[in-house]
Structure formats: C-alpha cells, structure tokens
Design an enzyme around this catalytic site. Structure first.
Site, PDB file in Angstrom:
ATOM      1  N   ASP A 103       6.324 -16.226 -45.892  1.00 37.67           N
ATOM      2  CA  ASP A 103       6.304 -16.548 -44.631  1.00 37.67           C
ATOM      3  C   ASP A 103       5.220 -17.132 -43.994  1.00 37.67           C
ATOM      4  OD1 ASP A 103       6.801 -16.331 -41.878  1.00 37.67           O
ATOM      5  OD2 ASP A 103       6.996 -14.183 -41.934  1.00 37.67           O
TER       6      ASP A 103
ATOM      7  N   LYS B 266      -0.029 -23.344 -36.717  1.00 40.93           N
ATOM      8  CA  LYS B 266       1.151 -23.567 -37.059  1.00 40.93           C
ATOM      9  C   LYS B 266       1.823 -24.707 -36.136  1.00 40.93           C
ATOM     10  CE  LYS B 266       5.488 -21.862 -38.424  1.00 40.93           C
ATOM     11  NZ  LYS B 266       6.158 -20.521 -38.835  1.00 40.93           N
TER      12      LYS B 266
ATOM     13  N   GLU C 235      13.365 -20.397 -41.669  1.00 38.46           N
ATOM     14  CA  GLU C 235      13.353 -18.995 -41.611  1.00 38.46           C
ATOM     15  C   GLU C 235      14.521 -18.059 -41.247  1.00 38.46           C
ATOM     16  OE1 GLU C 235      10.079 -19.441 -38.415  1.00 38.46           O
ATOM     17  OE2 GLU C 235       8.930 -19.890 -40.093  1.00 38.46           O
TER      18      GLU C 235
ATOM     19  N   ASP D 138      14.630 -14.526 -32.979  1.00 37.93           N
ATOM     20  CA  ASP D 138      13.255 -14.452 -33.886  1.00 37.93           C
ATOM     21  C   ASP D 138      12.212 -14.533 -32.869  1.00 37.93           C
ATOM     22  OD1 ASP D 138      10.678 -14.891 -35.154  1.00 37.93           O
ATOM     23  OD2 ASP D 138      11.927 -16.245 -36.493  1.00 37.93           O
TER      24      ASP D 138
END
Ligand code: AMP
Length: 568
Positions: free
Chosen positions: A6, A68, A145, A168
C-alpha cells in the site's frame, strides 16, 4: 518473492501472503506503518520513513511528504541539492519496505502488487509502475485501493451481489468507491473523491482553532513560517488522535522552553470541523449517482484510512447512511492486507478462490470538437466525451463527428482525458487526423471509436465512411516510452544517496527525535539534551552494538521523561 504494498500519501505498508493468510511486515522500528516521507541532508545523507518525518520539524526544506499527489506530473523536488521526481521518492519508500521484508523473511522481494487510488489516471498508474521498477521490483499488478480493501474485509467471499461502499479517508486524500462482487468478479462500479481532503485538513482546522487560545503566542509569531507550521501541525495531529479516545485534549507546543497549551474539547473540535465533514457528502452522492445505486441497497459501508478513526467522521457516516459503518479490519492495514491477498492469488496461494478483478475507466475519455454559435462564430476546444468515467472496462464506444468548414480537407482530433468542458483543463493524451473529401460543411462524417482495455491502453480508430479510409492510434503515454536505460539511470542516482542501513534505523530515528527535542527547548534543558546527544553520538562511534543499545535506551528514557513532563 511477491509482496503486497500500500503506497500511501501519508503512510505506506507492506504485507506478505504466508501460511494461507496475509501478514503485515513490521519496519525496523517494529511498526506496521512507514510514513511516506523522505529527507536528505547536504552530502547525500538520506532518511526514509519515521526518521524523515521527525526531521520535518527541524529541516522542513530538506524533507518532503505527500509526494503521491505529484505522481504522474512533471514536478520535481530538490532536497539539499538533489533533484528527485515523485517516482524517485516513491521508489525510496518502496525500497525501504522491500528491505523490511528481507529483514523479516530473509528473502529479498523481487516483485510486488502495488495499490493505487481508483481515480488514478493512466499517467499516475504508469508513474507508480516506474517507481516499482526503480526500486528493483517487478510490478506484477496495480490494483485499486478499494478492491484491495474489499479483499481484506472478506467481502469478496460472500455469495450476494449487493454493492458496498468503501469510504477511505487518509492523511491527505478522500476516496469513495462503490464495489460489487458477482460470480467471482470484483468490480469497482464507481469512484469519486476529493484529493485535497484528509486528516491534514482537520489538523489545519485545529491549528486555526487553538492559535488565538495559545497564551504567550508571541514567541510563535516570530518563528520562521515553515518551522512554525511544521511544529503546529505535529502538535495538532497528536491532539486530534487524543481526541479520538477522549472528550478533551491539550494542544501543546514547546517554544523557547515554554510550553504553550490550549485545551480543546471534542465539542469545539467538531463544531470547527463541521465544514470539512460536510465536504465528505458530495463524493458519496456523486459515486452513488454515477452507478445509479440507491444508498439503501448498499450492504456495507467499509472504513479505510487512519482518519476514519475520528469519532466526528464515524458519527457523520452513521447519520449519512442510517447505520454503523464496518471497521472490523484495522482501517490503516486493510489496503496492504488486500494487496497481499492479491499477491497470494497471483502466486497460486492455498485456500484462495479464484477472484477476478475488473476495473472501470477512472476518467472520461473523449476528443476536442468545435461548435458554431447562432451568430456563426466558431468555438473550439470543447470536450466531447466518448467513454464516460466509471464505465467498466474493457469497453469500446463509437461517436460520429461532422466537418465544420466548407471544403475541409482534414479532420484533426485531440484526444483527452478528464471531466472539464474546456479541453484546456483536461489531460491531452494524443492527436489523430484523417483526410476527408472536400464537400460543404457538415456533409462529411467520421466515426471515432475508442477501445479501452484492462491494461490501460487506449486505442483510437477513425473511419471516414465516404472514402473507406481508416486511421488507428494506440495511445501509449509519452513518459512510458522512456527506456529501461532511463529507469536504470534513476536507480543509479538513488544508489548514490547514502540511505541509512536498515539496522541503524532505530539509532537514526532516535537522533532525529533528540534533535527535534533539542530545538524545542532553550537554556538548561536544551543543554542537557545536547549533552545526552553528544554522549549517544560517542556511543555510536564505538560501533559496539551493546554500548549503542544501552546509550539509545538511556536517551530514549530521557526523551520520554521530557514528553511525560510536557503538559500534553
Ligand atoms: P493514512 O493515510 O490512511 O495512513 O491515514 C493517516 C491519517 O490518519 C492521518 O491524518 C492521521 O492523523 C490519521 N489517524 C491515524 N490514527 C488516528 C486516530 N486514532 N485518530 C484520528 N486520526 C488518526
């Protein structure tokens, strides 16, 4: 060995498939989450993870997090004279995770399943692949994800076909996905989100809330802005976590020896955060609307991401959905565990039913067109969607377009990805043109077919029925053409950086922590910490692991004591 990773905005985690179950791998500090942070000092000394994050407070200009967000862009970051791409930075995190796996299992991982947000476009996905390659990992698969989370929650084992929602909320991003499972196929039906909303925003709110309450805040006001911000954000995060399990908590920063404190109640925090909580609604509504699913038919609301542990978020969700969300798997671990399950599936692990995963096109794909208004004026650069976002892939769709000018000899089309009406705001993927026979405007038609497959390749076919001519274009990202040699060059560059060996991680983290404490105090306490630091450095020079371990423990105890005496 194949591992599941992850690669998160705030934290990353790695898990392996072992004895028929996914298992998280601890880092050198014994923790399952490694902050996605990199810090470099002059001379090339490099820190990754916890120690890098600790340097954020003392060396903000040399430290970077949240890279990211930059994946798939041309942005670069220069840390102490070294210029790095977001792929390089991600590769450094990946390499540190691979080191952890090697230390844990004795075997160096050579391949990985890496998770990406469902909304990541092709460029961002390719950048993630490249990061893996730079880190020396063959990227066997990128999975979304929410799909990974669904695997971890065991939702894929259920026989029903009811869709569920994955909510999320991480440190800096918010993603909502509607996932469905049918006859062994997992499908992300729709995804939406806000890539500028996460735990950090709640920290911001908290900082704004306490700033006027911090008595003696003048000392803060004269601090350099980036140092002040790093200090305040760290304190805010601590307070916010404390508020997850208490009705009130103290917000404390130590400036020039003096602790500045403000007491925050859950009530005050929730009131201040109301605006952010409201912003959680929109993506949920958008995702449900995109796949025409009624909230009542959702079988589960699954929580992922550390920030979903905030009671204010859980309360809002319970209100929004009229039921309690499912947090049976640790929200910070779910995605890495799911990636390891996928790794297990790929390597034919025991006890795993065949599961196939389908994807949706994360963004709308289309071409630019022009239209004439009622006064005959041309407006060009208008986006004409061909494959709408959240369409399951593989998919093939065709649209017809007509010439706009008399005796036009060619039709040229720009190919774009995005949601904006004005193509300028979308991502240009390529161009295609075809000659057409000269006729009056609107008399010649071209058929444009888009075919998009699971590997993320977009094929564009243009046919001119009047002449039978066909043109074809396969869109491969420019960046992707960068040769293996280039990846090799990036790898060599990273190798030049002196990343602290893994077995020194505890020492490195302790040094960074002590330096942070040193900067937080003045006078006697500072002197005291300074002496302890010198002693610890002396112990390190002796290179005797026992002496080092003792000195580390002593310094750790001292810092713990200082923490305990702080009014937090
Ligand atoms: P992630 O990006 O999923 O690793 O999530 C990191 C975010 O979760 C950060 O904003 C953390 O502050 C937040 N977080 C982790 N644990 C807690 C907690 N117990 N209470 C509140 N927020 C938390």
């Amino acid at each position: 060995m194949l591992v599941g990773i992850d690669l998160g905005t705030t934290n990353s985690a790695v898990a392996i498939w072992r004895d028929g179950a996914p298992q998280l791998v601890p880092n050198a500090l014994g923790k399952e989450l490694t902050p996605s942070a990199v810090s470099i000092a002059k001379g090339g000394q490099t820190w990754v993870g916890e120690a890098a994050l600790d340097r954020m407070a003392t060396h903000p200009a040399d430290t970077v997090t949240s890279f990211k967000r930059m994946m798939g862009t041309a942005a670069t970051v220069t840390l102490a004279g070294t210029t790095l791409t977001p792929e390089d930075l991600s590769a450094m995190v990946l390499r540190s995770l691979a080191d952890d796996v090697e230390a844990f299992t004795g075997e160096r991982p050579t391949a990985a399943v890496i998770t990406v947000p469902a909304y990541f476009n092709e460029r961002q996905r390719r950048a993630t692949r490249r990061a893996g390659e730079i880190a020396g990992l063959e990227v066997k698969r990128l999975i979304n994800e929410p799909t990974a989370a669904a695997l971890a929650f065991g939702l894929t084992d259920r026989g029903d076909r009811e869709p569920f929602l994955v909510f999320d909320l991480g440190g800096g991003t918010f993603d909502v996905s509607i996932v469905e499972m049918f006859e062994g196929i997992v499908e992300v039906r729709a995804s939406a989100g806000d890539n500028r909303l996460g735990g950090d925003d709640f920290d911001d709110i908290l900082v704004k809330l306490v700033e006027p309450m911090l008595a003696g805040g003048d000392a803060l006001a004269v601090m350099p802005t980036d140092r002040r911000r790093a200090l305040m954000m760290l304190a805010a995060e601590r307070t916010r976590r404390a508020l997850s399990s208490a009705e009130a908590a103290d917000f404390t920063v130590v400036v020039d020896d003096t602790p500045l404190t403000a007491r925050v109640t859950t009530e005050a925090f929730e009131e201040a955060a109301a605006g952010l909580v409201k912003r959680l609604r929109d993506p949920v509504i958008r995702a449900l609307r995109d796949c025409h699913i009624d909230v009542k038919t959702l079988s589960d609301i699954v929580l992922v991401g550390g920030a979903t542990r905030m009671p204010v978020v859980r309360k809002a969700l319970t209100r929004m959905f009229g039921r309690f969300p499912n947090a049976t798997v640790h929200p910070d671990h779910a995605v890495a565990l799911g990636a390891a399950i996928q790794a297990g599936l790929l390597s034919g692990g025991d006890g795993l039913e065949e599961i196939r995963i389908t994807d949706v096109a994360p963004f709308t794909l289309g071409v630019d067109t022009a239209t004439r208004d009622q006064h005959g004026r041309m407006h060009d650069g208008i986006f004409a969607p061909i494959i709408e976002r959240n369409t399951p892939v593989p998919v093939s769709r065709m649209e017809r377009f007509y010439t706009l000018a008399d005796n036009q000899r060619e039709i040229g089309l720009g190919i774009y990805q995005g949601e904006a009406r004005d193509v300028k705001h979308n991502v240009k993927l390529g161009e295609i043109s075809a000659p057409v026979p000269p006729r009056p405007a609107g008399e010649v038609m071209v058929e444009v077919r888009f075919t998009y497959d699971t590997s993320g390749l977009l094929e564009v076919d243009v046919t001119v029925p009047a002449t039978g001519l066909t043109r074809n274009l396969v869109i491969v990202d420019e960046e992707d053409r960068r040769s293996k040699k280039d990846i090799e060059a990036r790898r060599k560059l990273l190798e030049k950086l002196k990343v602290h060996p893994r077995d020194e991680a505890e020492n490195v983290a302790m040094l960074a922590r002590a330096e942070r404490a040193y900067e937080g105090f003045t006078g006697h306490v500072r002197e005291f910490i300074g002496r302890a630091l010198t002693e610890f450095q002396g112990a390190l020079e002796k290179q005797d692991p026992r002496i080092i371990a003792d000195a580390r423990e002593a310094l750790g105890n001292l810092l713990d004591q200082l923490d305990a005496n702080s009014p937090l």
